[in-house]
Design an enzyme around this catalytic site. Structure first.
Site: not given
Ligand code: GAR
Length: 201
Positions: A91, A107, A109
């Site tokens: 979000r 954050n 990424h």
């Molecule tokens: C992670 O790979 C993070 O880098 C990504 O969501 C995943 C969460 O994994 N974030 C994004 O894509 C933000 N733009 P998790 O729920 O297993 O920690």
């Protein structure tokens, strides 16, 4: 009162990074709160198992982004956290929120920024034919995936890699670099110099 460095983790999904932070050996850090905006997210179950307090609020229950963010701010104030970690938080937080916690929101990424911003970064990297990708921890500014970079982890993309296999590799790397970044910030070792984050030894 605990003199630990207190953090809140925001996650919307699986929560493997949430768990990696909680289980990292960081005695000076307290995970005070998990915040989640998705009712069925597995991260809520992880928080329960790990005895971490959690707060669930759905953005769908609010008329505007500002109303949602105002409620988050008022509900998390009492935890007095020094850092908010977005670990798979799906979000966008507006400048209203991020300016309230200026330089206190980071954050994670799943790409080597500034390449492959936005959604489905591992898929973008595979489709583009990149030979390397990875993950980035950065301060959050008003843009999307644009803030100053604290640390990055490199992952090689093999010919056989798919989006799914690359996600696995990136996750492993994320579980290393995200706790390290939090540790550095808790030790006051990240110094902002314009766009650059200098790491004090
Ligand atoms: C992670 O790979 C993070 O880098 C990504 O969501 C995943 C969460 O994994 N974030 C994004 O894509 C933000 N733009 P998790 O729920 O297993 O920690």
């Amino acid at each position: 009162m605990s003199d630990k460095f207190k953090i809140a983790i925001f996650s919307s999904g699986n929560g493997s990074n949430f768990e990696a932070i909680v289980n990292a050996n960081m005695p000076n850090i307290e995970v005070s709160l998990l915040f989640c905006n998705m009712k069925d997210a597995y991260v809520l179950e992880r928080a329960r198992k790990l005895s971490i307090e959690s707060l669930f609020l759905s953005h769908k229950d609010f008329d505007s982004r500002k109303a949602f963010e105002t409620e988050i701010i008022s509900r998390i104030e009492k935890y007095d956290v020094q850092l908010i970690v977005l670990a798979g938080f799906k979000r966008i937080l507006s400048p209203f929120f991020t300016s309230h916690y200026e330089k206190k929101v980071i954050n994670l990424h799943p790409s080597l920024l500034p390449a492959f911003t936005g959604l489905h970064a591992p898929r973008q990297a595979v489709d583009y034919g990149a030979k390397f990708s990875g993950c980035t921890v950065h301060y959050v500014d008003e843009g999307i995936d644009t803030g100053p970079i604290i640390t990055q982890g490199l992952v090689e993309i093999d010919d056989n890699d798919t989006e799914e296999s690359l996600i696995q590799k990136i996750h492993q790397k994320e579980h290393e670099i995200l706790p390290k970044a939090i540790q550095l910030i808790s030790e006051d070792r990240c110094v902002l110099d314009g766009r650059r984050v200098l790491i004090k030894s």
